[in-house]
Design a protein around this motif. Sequence first.
Motif, PDB file in Angstrom:
ATOM      1  N   TYR A   6     -64.214  19.789  30.218  1.00 21.98           N
ATOM      2  CA  TYR A   6     -63.979  18.350  30.302  1.00 21.98           C
ATOM      3  C   TYR A   6     -64.784  17.649  29.218  1.00 21.98           C
ATOM      4  O   TYR A   6     -65.933  18.004  28.959  1.00 21.98           O
ATOM      5  CB  TYR A   6     -64.460  17.797  31.647  1.00 21.98           C
ATOM      6  CG  TYR A   6     -63.746  18.356  32.843  1.00 21.98           C
ATOM      7  CD1 TYR A   6     -62.698  17.660  33.428  1.00 21.98           C
ATOM      8  CD2 TYR A   6     -64.125  19.568  33.401  1.00 21.98           C
ATOM      9  CE1 TYR A   6     -62.046  18.160  34.541  1.00 21.98           C
ATOM     10  CE2 TYR A   6     -63.468  20.075  34.515  1.00 21.98           C
ATOM     11  CZ  TYR A   6     -62.434  19.367  35.075  1.00 21.98           C
ATOM     12  OH  TYR A   6     -61.787  19.867  36.177  1.00 21.98           O
ATOM     13  N   CYS A   7     -64.206  16.627  28.619  1.00 24.93           N
ATOM     14  CA  CYS A   7     -64.926  15.773  27.681  1.00 24.93           C
ATOM     15  C   CYS A   7     -65.699  14.735  28.508  1.00 24.93           C
ATOM     16  O   CYS A   7     -65.126  14.111  29.396  1.00 24.93           O
ATOM     17  CB  CYS A   7     -63.936  15.083  26.746  1.00 24.93           C
ATOM     18  SG  CYS A   7     -64.718  13.946  25.594  1.00 24.93           S
ATOM     19  N   LYS A   9     -66.680  11.811  27.762  1.00 26.48           N
ATOM     20  CA  LYS A   9     -66.102  10.470  27.632  1.00 26.48           C
ATOM     21  C   LYS A   9     -64.856  10.333  28.495  1.00 26.48           C
ATOM     22  O   LYS A   9     -64.592   9.285  29.057  1.00 26.48           O
ATOM     23  CB  LYS A   9     -65.783  10.184  26.172  1.00 26.48           C
ATOM     24  CG  LYS A   9     -67.045  10.029  25.351  1.00 26.48           C
ATOM     25  CD  LYS A   9     -66.740   9.739  23.902  1.00 26.48           C
ATOM     26  CE  LYS A   9     -68.039   9.460  23.185  1.00 26.48           C
ATOM     27  NZ  LYS A   9     -68.417  10.430  22.220  1.00 26.48           N
ATOM     28  N   ASN A  10     -64.100  11.420  28.642  1.00 22.68           N
ATOM     29  CA  ASN A  10     -62.895  11.390  29.462  1.00 22.68           C
ATOM     30  C   ASN A  10     -63.248  11.374  30.948  1.00 22.68           C
ATOM     31  O   ASN A  10     -62.490  10.852  31.763  1.00 22.68           O
ATOM     32  CB  ASN A  10     -61.993  12.578  29.127  1.00 22.68           C
ATOM     33  CG  ASN A  10     -60.584  12.397  29.611  1.00 22.68           C
ATOM     34  OD1 ASN A  10     -60.182  13.009  30.591  1.00 22.68           O
ATOM     35  ND2 ASN A  10     -59.830  11.556  28.938  1.00 22.68           N
ATOM     36  N   CYS A  36     -68.116  16.268  23.562  1.00 19.40           N
ATOM     37  CA  CYS A  36     -66.853  15.903  22.913  1.00 19.40           C
ATOM     38  C   CYS A  36     -66.040  17.173  22.679  1.00 19.40           C
ATOM     39  O   CYS A  36     -66.579  18.187  22.244  1.00 19.40           O
ATOM     40  CB  CYS A  36     -67.120  15.205  21.588  1.00 19.40           C
ATOM     41  SG  CYS A  36     -65.614  14.695  20.735  1.00 19.40           S
ATOM     42  N   SER A  39     -60.719  15.840  20.787  1.00 22.40           N
ATOM     43  CA  SER A  39     -59.350  15.349  20.999  1.00 22.40           C
ATOM     44  C   SER A  39     -59.395  13.852  21.312  1.00 22.40           C
ATOM     45  O   SER A  39     -58.857  13.401  22.312  1.00 22.40           O
ATOM     46  CB  SER A  39     -58.696  16.110  22.153  1.00 22.40           C
ATOM     47  OG  SER A  39     -58.612  17.476  21.869  1.00 22.40           O
ATOM     48  N   CYS A  40     -60.021  13.103  20.434  1.00 24.08           N
ATOM     49  CA  CYS A  40     -60.297  11.695  20.702  1.00 24.08           C
ATOM     50  C   CYS A  40     -59.044  10.852  20.946  1.00 24.08           C
ATOM     51  O   CYS A  40     -59.068   9.947  21.770  1.00 24.08           O
ATOM     52  CB  CYS A  40     -61.120  11.101  19.565  1.00 24.08           C
ATOM     53  SG  CYS A  40     -62.710  11.954  19.379  1.00 24.08           S
ATOM     54  N   CYS A  43     -58.036  11.704  24.454  1.00 19.62           N
ATOM     55  CA  CYS A  43     -59.115  11.319  25.372  1.00 19.62           C
ATOM     56  C   CYS A  43     -59.112   9.818  25.673  1.00 19.62           C
ATOM     57  O   CYS A  43     -59.358   9.415  26.797  1.00 19.62           O
ATOM     58  CB  CYS A  43     -60.441  11.727  24.749  1.00 19.62           C
ATOM     59  SG  CYS A  43     -61.869  11.500  25.795  1.00 19.62           S
ATOM     60  N   SER A  44     -58.817   9.009  24.664  1.00 13.74           N
ATOM     61  CA  SER A  44     -58.883   7.567  24.858  1.00 13.74           C
ATOM     62  C   SER A  44     -57.689   7.014  25.636  1.00 13.74           C
ATOM     63  O   SER A  44     -57.756   5.923  26.166  1.00 13.74           O
ATOM     64  CB  SER A  44     -58.994   6.860  23.509  1.00 13.74           C
ATOM     65  OG  SER A  44     -57.826   7.082  22.749  1.00 13.74           O
ATOM     66  N   CYS A  47     -55.902  11.310  30.793  1.00 16.47           N
ATOM     67  CA  CYS A  47     -56.808  12.308  31.344  1.00 16.47           C
ATOM     68  C   CYS A  47     -56.376  13.667  30.788  1.00 16.47           C
ATOM     69  O   CYS A  47     -55.186  13.950  30.706  1.00 16.47           O
ATOM     70  CB  CYS A  47     -56.719  12.340  32.865  1.00 16.47           C
ATOM     71  SG  CYS A  47     -57.365  10.860  33.644  1.00 16.47           S
TER      72      CYS A  47
END
Length: 74
Positions: A6-7, A9-10, A36, A39-40, A43-44, A47
Motif C-alpha cells: 500500500y502507498c 498517501k493512498n 511511495c 504510481s502517483c 494514487c491521487s 484506491c
Amino acid sequence: MKKIKYCCKNLKNGSKKVYKSLKNEFPEIKQKKKDCLGSCKLCSKQCFVLIGKSEVIVAPSADVLYKKLKHRIG
C-alpha cells in the motif's frame, strides 16, 4: 498470494479501511505500507494496491477494492 503493498498517501485516500479489514480477516497474508509506490497518477485518483512486484489492482472506492482483493484471495 504474494505480499500486498500500500502507498501511505493512498491509505489517507481510503485504502486504510481495506488494509485493516484484510489484516483482521486474513492475518496470514503479508501486507506492507510503503512511503511511495511510484504510481502517483493512480494514487491521487483511486484506491489501489500492488501485489508482488507488478500486479496492480485499482478501484474507484475502498469498498470495491476490498471486494476485488477478497475475490483475488479466493
